[in-house]
Design an enzyme around this catalytic site. Structure first.
Site, PDB file in Angstrom:
ATOM      1  N   ARG A 126       0.838  -1.216   0.000  1.00 44.81           N
ATOM      2  CA  ARG A 126       0.000   0.000   0.000  1.00 44.81           C
ATOM      3  C   ARG A 126       0.875   1.270   0.000  1.00 44.81           C
ATOM      4  O   ARG A 126       0.523   2.274   0.595  1.00 44.81           O
ATOM      5  CB  ARG A 126      -0.944  -0.013   1.208  1.00 44.81           C
ATOM      6  CG  ARG A 126      -2.269   0.708   1.027  1.00 44.81           C
ATOM      7  CD  ARG A 126      -3.215   0.355   2.170  1.00 44.81           C
ATOM      8  NE  ARG A 126      -4.443   1.130   2.098  1.00 44.81           N
ATOM      9  CZ  ARG A 126      -4.740   2.166   2.892  1.00 44.81           C
ATOM     10  NH1 ARG A 126      -3.872   2.555   3.813  1.00 44.81           N
ATOM     11  NH2 ARG A 126      -5.882   2.795   2.779  1.00 44.81           N
ATOM     12  N   TRP A 183      -7.829   3.021  15.148  1.00 39.09           N
ATOM     13  CA  TRP A 183      -6.374   2.786  15.035  1.00 39.09           C
ATOM     14  C   TRP A 183      -6.140   1.680  14.013  1.00 39.09           C
ATOM     15  O   TRP A 183      -6.362   0.517  14.292  1.00 39.09           O
ATOM     16  CB  TRP A 183      -5.826   2.391  16.398  1.00 39.09           C
ATOM     17  CG  TRP A 183      -4.347   2.208  16.492  1.00 39.09           C
ATOM     18  CD1 TRP A 183      -3.598   1.223  15.910  1.00 39.09           C
ATOM     19  CD2 TRP A 183      -3.435   3.010  17.250  1.00 39.09           C
ATOM     20  NE1 TRP A 183      -2.272   1.363  16.259  1.00 39.09           N
ATOM     21  CE2 TRP A 183      -2.140   2.453  17.086  1.00 39.09           C
ATOM     22  CE3 TRP A 183      -3.580   4.135  18.070  1.00 39.09           C
ATOM     23  CZ2 TRP A 183      -1.011   2.988  17.704  1.00 39.09           C
ATOM     24  CZ3 TRP A 183      -2.454   4.670  18.674  1.00 39.09           C
ATOM     25  CH2 TRP A 183      -1.199   4.102  18.489  1.00 39.09           C
ATOM     26  N   ASP A 184      -5.677   2.062  12.828  1.00 38.55           N
ATOM     27  CA  ASP A 184      -5.546   1.106  11.731  1.00 38.55           C
ATOM     28  C   ASP A 184      -4.109   0.613  11.611  1.00 38.55           C
ATOM     29  O   ASP A 184      -3.169   1.221  12.135  1.00 38.55           O
ATOM     30  CB  ASP A 184      -5.998   1.753  10.423  1.00 38.55           C
ATOM     31  CG  ASP A 184      -6.638   0.769   9.466  1.00 38.55           C
ATOM     32  OD1 ASP A 184      -6.423  -0.453   9.626  1.00 38.55           O
ATOM     33  OD2 ASP A 184      -7.361   1.206   8.548  1.00 38.55           O
ATOM     34  N   CYS A 226      -8.039  -1.745  14.330  1.00 37.92           N
ATOM     35  CA  CYS A 226      -8.328  -2.184  12.968  1.00 37.92           C
ATOM     36  C   CYS A 226      -7.010  -2.577  12.337  1.00 37.92           C
ATOM     37  O   CYS A 226      -5.975  -1.961  12.610  1.00 37.92           O
ATOM     38  CB  CYS A 226      -8.994  -1.051  12.184  1.00 37.92           C
ATOM     39  SG  CYS A 226      -9.290  -1.410  10.434  1.00 37.92           S
ATOM     40  N   ASP A 228     -13.112  -5.270   6.689  1.00 38.32           N
ATOM     41  CA  ASP A 228     -13.357  -4.252   5.668  1.00 38.32           C
ATOM     42  C   ASP A 228     -14.495  -4.653   4.742  1.00 38.32           C
ATOM     43  O   ASP A 228     -15.015  -3.814   4.000  1.00 38.32           O
ATOM     44  CB  ASP A 228     -12.092  -4.022   4.840  1.00 38.32           C
ATOM     45  CG  ASP A 228     -11.099  -3.099   5.526  1.00 38.32           C
ATOM     46  OD1 ASP A 228     -11.429  -2.552   6.596  1.00 38.32           O
ATOM     47  OD2 ASP A 228      -9.979  -2.930   4.999  1.00 38.32           O
TER      48      ASP A 228
END
Length: 726
Positions: A438, A472-473, A520, A542
């Site tokens: 990503r 909080w990802d 998360c 998701d």
């Protein structure tokens, strides 16, 4: 209670449901004797001593006693037990480990684990036992910790290793090892992948080893740090189930091994992949905590035990057993392309619908217009929010909504001020190029200065405005791990990373006790008990498609309480799978968790907006039951239909949710039997226009409507009558 028979050297740990028994033999070996349905007294049951070929014996004169054929409490390497050991060490002149009983301590209450999350309880809720095992050649002490929660039927176990006068390398150290005398079980795990997490998977147990693990630096989408052994004929309501959780968020392993004598060893702990921990003289290593439980009440019994324990002894702080707000998240509504005006328009419609919180997701910081930049730069993107974050939050608050904000603090982008200033803060291995996911890298949380930066930068944002919620990802797993301390004996990076993360979470959650933190990791990629100790809610997946969510949420419900499970209504066609499902079904499925919305409310039709208002109104009437009550999976005729019942803790209210996935011609009538009700109470159902007794709903059941369209659902609400009969 924890009992010790000094004459027979037997430890007997009893809860309301199970007994756990160990014995010290004359040679100091700690043997496991029994784990199962509670017994009042463990009598003089002899060890099974047989002369077995090719089984090594500690003494030449006795061929009937071998470690390879015994039930061991904590197995070691190198002395004749050829099964997977619980601990393995190496030192300058060997690798065997001979642990013998030295002493023990029994006391009320429970000690916290230094640097690690763990369960907790008051002195009247938990009793603890510590057993010191000792290797006199190495001067090494291994302390086994047992904390018994009698009312919630859970045993917490962990291990501490302390080096004496000699240095030693830990090659492996499990938190839990359990030997059972037979092997007639099936293995139950929660497997999956990104956007399809927590799939309840059943595997056959045969001679050899079954194992699951993560090597990603996080517990992961593919596996969950949980394993259960169950009778082959187990049902939801009957049969034996042994279950083990690990309170840890990093690399783990869980296994079940059947040996040549059809005995089973169950183990769970830190994965020994890329793990080698050197203990200098006097140093200690503490394992994460494992939770062990037994029930003969089938999977429903295991679920209720797990749910109650997590709510009472894992979750903490203000939101331990506090209902969660109904929120709208802007992510699928706008993705990165939002303005202050758009967020305020979304807040206005949300307020009119009765929604209680707005969450601003990714894209508010640095110069972030896509996922290629700015991670680590936790300052406001002025071009998007020219009036400032505090101004936006105030305007949202004025509309009657609380405000939440998205972070991904463990990550860094190459295109960021932080990377330009501190490129060495990204995890990297000398001589190797970066591996991207990503377009981002992972910050090195083994460095104290990195942990301090994260705490400082997140603190500055949270102090700048009235922020009530943090998502909080963590969207990237670890590659190219490297130790600054690295040499030929140390492979400590992955565990040190977790210790750094837990330190950050401890500091932030204590500094902001009024904030609801939700974890998360690309959805459910780090949905585990370690994170729940700090963040009492997790973004389940998701994947927001209602039909996909049935299996995801059912698997999650096996061990995790509804209170921890984020579930949103999203737009159609669904952004993950393209499926078209009715708004009613999307609402019914999301209302089985912590209800939220993940769509652009400003673009809905009048009819759909009215439907959402009704969903919010209904959820507020059942929220206590959904989030704080008991969850039951109900029997259906086929996998084409799903039914669940959620019952308030006082049994005054029940919610039945039924989903028919695909329509079928001439389909049989489905009769659903509820669970958990007061059998002698009378319950009203306004939707059906009549009343039922609890025993009637549980023993006779309720016929579901004949549904002739795909993806349809019904939701029935039952409220106990007061002071009157049918």
């Amino acid at each position: 209670m924890i009992l010790y028979d000094a004459q027979r050297h037997i430890f007997h740990l009893q809860t309301e449901e199970f007994s756990y028994v160990m014995q010290i033999l004359e040679d100091g070996q700690l043997i496991h004797r029994y784990f199962g349905q509670r017994v009042n007294y463990f009598g003089d049951h002899p060890l099974v001593l047989l002369n077995r070929s090719f089984s090594p014996n500690p003494t030449a004169s006795d061929r009937t006693y071998s470690l390879d054929t015994q039930l061991l409490e904590y197995s070691t390497n190198g002395l004749g037990d050829f099964r997977e050991s619980a601990i393995a060490v190496s030192y300058e002149d060997g690798s065997s480990l001979d642990l013998r009983y030295r002493q023990h301590r029994i006391y009320k209450g429970k000690k916290a684990l230094a640097g690690l999350p763990s369960s907790y309880g008051d002195d009247d809720q938990v009793e603890s036992l510590e057993i010191d095992l000792y290797d006199d050649y190495l001067d090494l002490t291994v302390t086994l910790f047992y904390s018994l929660f009698p009312e919630t039927n859970m045993l917490a176990k962990s291990v501490k290793v302390r080096a004496g006068q000699r240095a030693v390398c830990l090659e492996k150290v499990l938190s839990l090892s359990l030997d059972l005398p037979d092997s007639a079980y099936q293995v139950h795990t929660l497997n999956g992948r990104y956007a399809q997490e927590k799939l309840w998977t059943i595997s056959e147990l045969r001679q050899g080893k079954f194992s699951i693990e993560s090597r990603r630096g996080a517990s992961g989408h593919a596996q969950t740090p949980f394993i259960a052994l169950a009778d082959e004929q187990v049902t939801e309501d009957s049969g034996q189930v042994y279950s083990a959780h690990l309170i840890y968020s990093g690399n783990f392993v869980a296994f079940a091994e059947v040996n040549q004598l059809e005995m089973t060893r169950l183990g769970i702990g830190i994965n020994d992949y890329h793990f080698r921990w050197r203990l200098e003289a006097g140093e200690e290593f503490q394992t994460p905590e494992a939770l062990l439980s037994y029930t003969n009440r089938g999977f429903s019994g295991m679920t209720q035990t797990s749910h109650h324990f997590i709510r009472k002894h894992i979750l903490s702080g203000k939101y331990k057993e506090k209902t969660r707000p109904i929120l709208v998240n802007n992510w699928e509504a706008t993705y990165f392309q939002f303005t202050e005006q758009k967020i305020l328009e979304l807040a206005e419609v949300a307020s009119q619908a009765g929604i209680e919180m707005l969450v601003l997701d990714d894209g508010w910081f640095g110069h972030r217009d896509d996922d290629n930049s700015s991670l680590g730069d936790w300052f406001l993107y002025q071009a998007k929010l020219p009036n400032g974050l505090a101004h936006l939050v105030q305007k949202v608050n004025e509309k009657g909504l609380d405000f939440g904000l998205w972070f991904e603090p463990e990550m860094i982008s190459e295109d960021s001020n932080l990377y330009r200033q501190h490129p060495d803060w990204a995890i990297q291995m000398a001589g190797r190029s970066h591996r991207f996911g990503r377009e981002q890298l992972v910050l090195d949380l083994t460095k104290p200065e990195v942990c301090d930066y994260i705490v400082k930068s997140v603190t500055a944002v949270l102090e700048s405005a009235n922020i009530s919620y943090v998502k909080w990802d963590m969207n990237r797993n670890i590659t190219n791990p490297s130790d600054d301390l690295a040499n030929d004996v140390k492979q400590e990076f992955y565990h040190r990373y977790m210790l750094g993360l837990y330190d950050i979470l401890e500091r932030l959650t204590k500094a902001f006790p009024e904030v609801l933190f939700e974890s998360c990791s690309g959805g459910g990629g780090r949905y585990d008990l370690g994170m729940l100790c700090y963040m009492p809610q997790t973004w389940t997946s998701d994947n927001t498609d209602a039909i996909s969510r049935l299996s995801i949420q059912e698997g999650t419900s096996l061990i995790y309480p509804t209170l921890t499970m984020g579930a949103h209504v999203s737009a159609v066609p669904n952004h993950q799978v393209g499926r078209l499902t009715p708004l009613e079904t999307r609402g019914h499925v999301a209302m089985m968790g912590n209800l939220g919305f993940e769509l652009d409310l400003t673009k809905l039709s009048t009819q759909d907006l009215s439907g959402i208002k009704e969903q919010v109104k209904t959820y507020k009437a059942i929220r206590d039951t959904i989030q704080l009550g008991d969850f039951y999976r109900l029997s259906t005729k086929s996998e084409n239909e799903k039914a669940y019942c959620q019952v308030s803790s006082n049994r005054d209210q029940a919610v039945l949710t039924y989903v028919k996935i695909l329509a079928q011609p001439e389909s049989p009538i489905s009769r659903i039997k509820l669970k958990g009700l007061d059998p002698d109470a009378c319950y009203d159902c306004d939707l059906l226009g009549r009343s039922y007794y609890g025993d009637e709903l549980m023993r006779i059941g309720l016929d579901m409507p004949l549904i002739q369209q795909d993806y349809q659902s019904v939701q029935y609400l039952f409220n106990k009558k007061r002071g009157e009969n049918l």
